[in-house]
Scaffold this motif. Structure first.
Motif, short mmCIF file in Angstrom:
data_model
loop_
_atom_site.label_atom_id
_atom_site.label_comp_id
_atom_site.label_asym_id
_atom_site.label_seq_id
_atom_site.Cartn_x
_atom_site.Cartn_y
_atom_site.Cartn_z
N MET A 1 -0.89 4.53 -1.60
CA MET A 1 0.84 4.15 -2.27
C MET A 1 1.32 3.25 -1.42
O MET A 1 1.94 3.94 -0.72
N VAL A 2 2.04 2.32 -1.97
CA VAL A 2 2.81 1.72 -0.37
C VAL A 2 4.94 1.59 -0.86
O VAL A 2 4.68 2.12 -2.42
N GLU A 3 5.22 2.28 -0.59
CA GLU A 3 6.31 2.80 -0.59
C GLU A 3 7.66 2.17 0.32
O GLU A 3 7.53 1.85 1.12
N ARG A 4 8.39 2.03 -0.39
CA ARG A 4 9.68 2.01 0.18
C ARG A 4 10.03 3.29 2.13
O ARG A 4 10.48 4.19 1.30
N ARG A 5 9.42 2.96 2.84
CA ARG A 5 9.72 3.15 3.85
C ARG A 5 11.49 3.87 3.96
O ARG A 5 11.43 4.49 4.73
N SER A 6 12.47 2.48 4.48
CA SER A 6 13.54 2.16 4.51
C SER A 6 14.09 1.11 4.56
O SER A 6 13.03 0.47 2.81
N PRO A 7 15.63 1.26 4.09
CA PRO A 7 16.19 -0.31 3.78
C PRO A 7 15.62 -1.65 3.81
O PRO A 7 16.18 -2.08 2.75
N TYR A 8 14.81 -1.57 4.78
CA TYR A 8 14.59 -2.20 5.08
C TYR A 8 12.65 -3.24 5.61
O TYR A 8 11.94 -3.95 6.08
N GLY A 9 11.87 -2.46 4.53
CA GLY A 9 10.33 -2.14 5.11
C GLY A 9 10.48 -1.15 4.16
O GLY A 9 10.24 -0.55 3.08
N LEU A 10 8.94 -1.84 3.98
CA LEU A 10 8.04 -1.52 2.82
C LEU A 10 6.53 -0.18 3.58
O LEU A 10 6.17 -1.19 5.18
N GLY A 11 5.95 0.57 3.62
CA GLY A 11 4.74 0.91 3.76
C GLY A 11 3.84 2.10 3.65
O GLY A 11 4.19 2.88 2.72
N ALA A 12 2.89 2.94 3.97
CA ALA A 12 1.89 3.82 3.74
C ALA A 12 1.61 4.28 4.59
O ALA A 12 1.31 3.88 6.25
N VAL A 13 1.63 5.92 4.65
CA VAL A 13 0.67 6.32 5.87
C VAL A 13 -1.06 6.31 5.34
O VAL A 13 -0.65 6.57 4.02
N VAL A 14 -1.75 5.70 6.16
CA VAL A 14 -3.11 5.87 5.23
C VAL A 14 -4.15 6.99 6.56
O VAL A 14 -3.97 7.12 7.02
N PRO A 15 -5.68 7.27 5.78
CA PRO A 15 -6.42 7.91 6.44
C PRO A 15 -7.24 7.60 7.58
O PRO A 15 -8.22 7.25 6.89
N LEU A 16 -6.37 6.42 8.78
CA LEU A 16 -7.26 6.46 9.41
C LEU A 16 -6.61 6.81 10.91
O LEU A 16 -5.04 6.27 10.79
N PRO A 17 -7.64 6.44 11.32
CA PRO A 17 -7.31 6.69 13.22
C PRO A 17 -6.71 5.69 13.10
O PRO A 17 -6.65 4.05 12.72
N PHE A 18 -5.96 4.95 14.32
CA PHE A 18 -5.08 4.24 14.99
C PHE A 18 -5.74 2.80 14.87
O PHE A 18 -5.37 1.96 14.50
N GLU A 19 -6.56 3.15 15.59
CA GLU A 19 -7.77 1.49 15.81
C GLU A 19 -8.11 0.68 14.92
O GLU A 19 -7.91 -0.46 13.69
N GLN A 20 -8.70 1.70 13.44
CA GLN A 20 -8.85 1.35 12.36
C GLN A 20 -8.10 0.82 11.68
O GLN A 20 -7.56 -0.37 10.99
N ALA A 21 -6.49 1.40 11.63
CA ALA A 21 -5.35 1.03 11.28
C ALA A 21 -4.95 -0.67 11.43
O ALA A 21 -4.61 -1.21 10.25
N LEU A 22 -4.86 -0.20 12.72
CA LEU A 22 -4.84 -1.70 12.74
C LEU A 22 -5.23 -2.31 12.52
O LEU A 22 -5.43 -3.80 12.48
N GLN A 23 -6.90 -2.58 13.42
CA GLN A 23 -7.56 -3.31 11.86
C GLN A 23 -7.98 -3.81 11.41
O GLN A 23 -8.24 -4.92 11.08
N ARG A 24 -7.00 -2.91 10.15
CA ARG A 24 -7.38 -3.10 9.03
C ARG A 24 -6.54 -3.96 8.41
O ARG A 24 -6.69 -4.90 7.61
N THR A 25 -5.33 -3.69 8.93
CA THR A 25 -4.39 -4.72 9.01
C THR A 25 -4.52 -5.64 8.72
O THR A 25 -3.95 -6.10 8.50
N ARG A 26 -4.34 -5.74 10.62
CA ARG A 26 -4.80 -7.93 10.85
C ARG A 26 -5.69 -8.25 9.88
O ARG A 26 -5.28 -9.41 9.31
N GLU A 27 -6.83 -7.36 9.29
CA GLU A 27 -7.91 -8.04 8.32
C GLU A 27 -6.90 -8.31 7.20
O GLU A 27 -7.19 -9.50 6.24
N ALA A 28 -6.11 -7.65 6.68
CA ALA A 28 -5.72 -7.85 5.35
C ALA A 28 -4.92 -8.30 5.45
O ALA A 28 -4.56 -9.58 4.22
#
Length: 146
Positions: free
Chosen positions: A1-28
């Motif tokens: 679930m994407v949530e507001r993490r601050s007044p200026y950003g949104l995001g989420a914790v994902v169940p992935l190691p860093f390198e996989q999360a980084l690659q998935r972010t580039r793709e999305a």
């Protein structure tokens, strides 16, 4: 679930190691028409310059060229707030990462230029779609026992 993490950003914790999360972010981001103009390895820079170790932390400078052009035509100084930063960083758990993006509506409203509001809304929708894609695809992979 994407949530507001601050007044200026949104995001989420994902169940992935860093390198996989980084690659998935580039793709999305690419799926939503964003190119990556720059990558800043914050953890590597702090290690090199200050001798400080921290979990991996990468800032991606994401740009959707047609929307950036529209914003720059409406307000040339808006380049001070471009590109849209997306951060991916590791946590204490090596099997999870955080993915956060700037909220373009919060950033672009700093200009006070009403012409930027619809552009910021379009960028925000695209970033939210990319974030939702990261979260939903990773949740599906996590639930299936990947």
């Amino acid at each position: 679930m994407v949530e507001r993490r601050s007044p200026y950003g949104l995001g989420a914790v994902v169940p992935l190691p860093f390198e996989q999360a980084l690659q998935r972010t580039r793709e999305a981001l690419a799926d939503e028409g964003f190119g990556i103009l720059c990558e800043i390895d914050v953890a590597g820079t702090l290690r090199q310059k200050l001798g400080v170790d921290m979990p991996p932390y990468m800032i991606l400078g994401a740009c959707n060229p047609p929307l950036a052009r529209q914003a720059l035509e409406a307000e040339p100084d808006i380049g001070l707030l471009l590109p849209c930063n997306v951060a991916v960083y590791g946590t204490q758990n090596p099997d999870e990462s955080v993915v956060v993006s700037i909220d373009p509506k919060a950033a672009l409203t700093l200009s006070g230029a009403p012409d930027l509001v619809p552009i910021a809304e379009k960028v925000a929708r695209k970033l939210r779609t990319a974030m939702d894609q990261i979260v939903s695809s990773e949740q599906t992979a996590h639930d299936s026992g990947r």
